[in-house]
Design a protein around this motif. Structure first.
Motif, mmCIF file in Angstrom:
data_model
loop_
_atom_site.group_PDB
_atom_site.id
_atom_site.type_symbol
_atom_site.label_atom_id
_atom_site.label_comp_id
_atom_site.label_asym_id
_atom_site.label_seq_id
_atom_site.Cartn_x
_atom_site.Cartn_y
_atom_site.Cartn_z
ATOM 1 N N LEU A 1 6.453 -0.232 -7.754
ATOM 2 C CA LEU A 1 6.681 -0.268 -9.199
ATOM 3 C C LEU A 1 5.673 0.612 -9.945
ATOM 4 C CD1 LEU A 1 7.331 -4.097 -9.384
ATOM 5 C CD2 LEU A 1 9.037 -2.275 -9.431
ATOM 6 N N THR A 2 4.406 0.521 -9.542
ATOM 7 C CA THR A 2 3.359 1.387 -10.080
ATOM 8 C C THR A 2 2.646 2.007 -8.894
ATOM 9 O OG1 THR A 2 3.040 -0.067 -11.982
ATOM 10 C CG2 THR A 2 1.290 1.516 -11.527
ATOM 11 N N ALA A 3 2.698 3.318 -8.806
ATOM 12 C CA ALA A 3 2.140 4.027 -7.651
ATOM 13 C C ALA A 3 0.630 3.887 -7.589
ATOM 14 C CB ALA A 3 2.520 5.499 -7.717
ATOM 15 N N SER A 4 0.141 3.925 -6.383
ATOM 16 C CA SER A 4 -1.307 3.957 -6.175
ATOM 17 C C SER A 4 -1.828 5.298 -6.667
ATOM 18 C CB SER A 4 -1.617 3.802 -4.683
ATOM 19 O OG SER A 4 -2.971 4.098 -4.432
ATOM 20 N N GLY A 5 -2.995 5.290 -7.256
ATOM 21 C CA GLY A 5 -3.604 6.539 -7.703
ATOM 22 C C GLY A 5 -4.334 7.255 -6.590
ATOM 23 N N THR A 6 -4.370 6.658 -5.409
ATOM 24 C CA THR A 6 -5.016 7.271 -4.254
ATOM 25 C C THR A 6 -4.014 8.194 -3.567
ATOM 26 O OG1 THR A 6 -6.343 5.269 -3.961
ATOM 27 C CG2 THR A 6 -6.260 6.811 -2.109
ATOM 28 N N ALA A 7 -4.334 9.469 -3.481
ATOM 29 C CA ALA A 7 -3.416 10.447 -2.885
ATOM 30 C C ALA A 7 -3.051 10.050 -1.455
ATOM 31 C CB ALA A 7 -4.050 11.830 -2.898
ATOM 32 N N SER A 8 -1.774 10.167 -1.140
ATOM 33 C CA SER A 8 -1.241 9.909 0.209
ATOM 34 C C SER A 8 -1.488 8.483 0.700
ATOM 35 C CB SER A 8 -1.811 10.911 1.215
ATOM 36 O OG SER A 8 -1.511 12.225 0.831
ATOM 37 N N SER A 9 -1.679 7.526 -0.208
ATOM 38 C CA SER A 9 -1.957 6.157 0.230
ATOM 39 C C SER A 9 -0.724 5.507 0.841
ATOM 40 C CB SER A 9 -2.512 5.328 -0.920
ATOM 41 O OG SER A 9 -1.598 5.287 -1.978
ATOM 42 N N GLN A 10 -1.001 4.537 1.735
ATOM 43 C CA GLN A 10 0.051 3.886 2.508
ATOM 44 C C GLN A 10 -0.274 2.413 2.710
ATOM 45 O OE1 GLN A 10 -1.096 6.245 5.733
ATOM 46 N NE2 GLN A 10 0.431 7.846 5.433
ATOM 47 N N ILE A 11 0.767 1.632 2.997
ATOM 48 C CA ILE A 11 0.590 0.249 3.417
ATOM 49 C C ILE A 11 1.372 0.024 4.703
ATOM 50 C CG2 ILE A 11 0.180 -0.631 1.084
ATOM 51 C CD1 ILE A 11 3.064 -1.775 1.146
ATOM 52 N N THR A 12 1.000 -1.019 5.425
ATOM 53 C CA THR A 12 1.673 -1.403 6.661
ATOM 54 C C THR A 12 2.002 -2.888 6.576
ATOM 55 O OG1 THR A 12 0.629 0.311 8.000
ATOM 56 C CG2 THR A 12 1.356 -1.651 9.170
ATOM 57 N N VAL A 13 3.195 -3.260 7.059
ATOM 58 C CA VAL A 13 3.627 -4.655 7.071
ATOM 59 C C VAL A 13 3.656 -5.111 8.526
ATOM 60 C CG1 VAL A 13 5.462 -6.273 6.448
ATOM 61 C CG2 VAL A 13 5.036 -4.246 5.020
ATOM 62 N N LYS A 14 2.991 -6.245 8.788
ATOM 63 C CA LYS A 14 2.916 -6.753 10.157
ATOM 64 C C LYS A 14 3.406 -8.187 10.245
ATOM 65 C CE LYS A 14 -0.918 -4.103 12.048
ATOM 66 N NZ LYS A 14 -2.180 -4.229 12.786
ATOM 67 N N VAL A 15 3.946 -8.523 11.414
ATOM 68 C CA VAL A 15 4.211 -9.908 11.790
ATOM 69 C C VAL A 15 3.320 -10.152 12.998
ATOM 70 C CG1 VAL A 15 5.875 -11.597 12.589
ATOM 71 C CG2 VAL A 15 6.589 -9.847 10.947
ATOM 72 N N GLY A 16 2.328 -11.005 12.817
ATOM 73 C CA GLY A 16 1.309 -11.144 13.856
ATOM 74 C C GLY A 16 0.609 -9.806 14.022
ATOM 75 N N ALA A 17 0.552 -9.305 15.244
ATOM 76 C CA ALA A 17 -0.086 -8.023 15.511
ATOM 77 C C ALA A 17 0.902 -6.860 15.532
ATOM 78 C CB ALA A 17 -0.822 -8.087 16.850
ATOM 79 N N VAL A 18 2.185 -7.142 15.317
ATOM 80 C CA VAL A 18 3.236 -6.131 15.442
ATOM 81 C C VAL A 18 3.623 -5.570 14.078
ATOM 82 C CG1 VAL A 18 5.587 -5.690 16.236
ATOM 83 C CG2 VAL A 18 4.126 -7.259 17.508
ATOM 84 N N ALA A 19 3.548 -4.258 13.924
ATOM 85 C CA ALA A 19 3.950 -3.610 12.672
ATOM 86 C C ALA A 19 5.466 -3.499 12.602
ATOM 87 C CB ALA A 19 3.320 -2.232 12.568
ATOM 88 N N VAL A 20 6.045 -3.965 11.489
ATOM 89 C CA VAL A 20 7.483 -3.826 11.264
ATOM 90 C C VAL A 20 7.775 -2.729 10.240
ATOM 91 C CG1 VAL A 20 8.153 -6.142 12.024
ATOM 92 C CG2 VAL A 20 7.489 -5.772 9.643
ATOM 93 N N ALA A 21 6.741 -2.256 9.558
ATOM 94 C CA ALA A 21 6.829 -1.101 8.657
ATOM 95 C C ALA A 21 5.436 -0.463 8.670
ATOM 96 C CB ALA A 21 7.225 -1.514 7.248
ATOM 97 N N THR A 22 5.363 0.761 9.134
ATOM 98 C CA THR A 22 4.072 1.411 9.331
ATOM 99 C C THR A 22 3.878 2.566 8.370
ATOM 100 O OG1 THR A 22 4.199 0.853 11.681
ATOM 101 C CG2 THR A 22 2.594 2.530 11.055
#
Length: 131
Positions: free
Chosen positions: A51-72
């Motif tokens: 909704l509101t972009a991060s002001g950090t260039a090229s920033s990213q998030i990762t979504v995990k279930v336990g230790a497994v990333a489902v969106a990297t």
């Protein structure tokens, strides 16, 4: 031949469940858990609505279930819907966390909603598919 279409869980409909999580940037950086995925769940899609972009260039998030990333490394430096998903089966369920990616957001501006679609394989709607 025996008709087993009505035995046990055969042919019973499953439902897709949707969890919507909107952690703050501080919670993302602190690796806060947002929910628990039930046992025997299959994650089918992960959508990230920035909704509101991060002001950090090229920033990213990762979504995990336990230790497994489902969106990297989902890009959050621009607004809009992102759909990077690695489907996964979670026999014992797991804690859902939304964390910073390779380049985490760091300026406090990020406002994001993470939508996770999943199916609980042992839970049915009670209806049968017509045959």
């Amino acid at each position: 031949m025996t008709d087993i279409k009505r035995n046990g869980l055969f042919n019973q409909k499953r439902e897709i469940y949707v969890g919507v999580y909107n952690p703050t940037e501080a919670e993302i950086l602190a690796v806060a858990a947002v929910a628990n995925l039930p046992e025997r769940s299959l994650v089918t899609n992960v959508y990230t609505n920035v909704l509101t972009a991060s002001g950090t260039a090229s920033s990213q998030i990762t979504v995990k279930v336990g230790a497994v990333a489902v969106a990297t490394n989902v890009a959050v430096a621009t607004t809009g819907i992102k759909t990077t998903t690695t489907p996964g089966y979670f026999a014992t369920g797991g804690e859902i966390t939304i964390i910073g990616g390779t380049t985490p957001p760091a300026n406090g501006a990020l406002v994001v909603e993470v939508v996770i679609e999943y199916v609980e394989l042992d839970k049915t709607s009670g209806e049968y598919t017509a045959y």
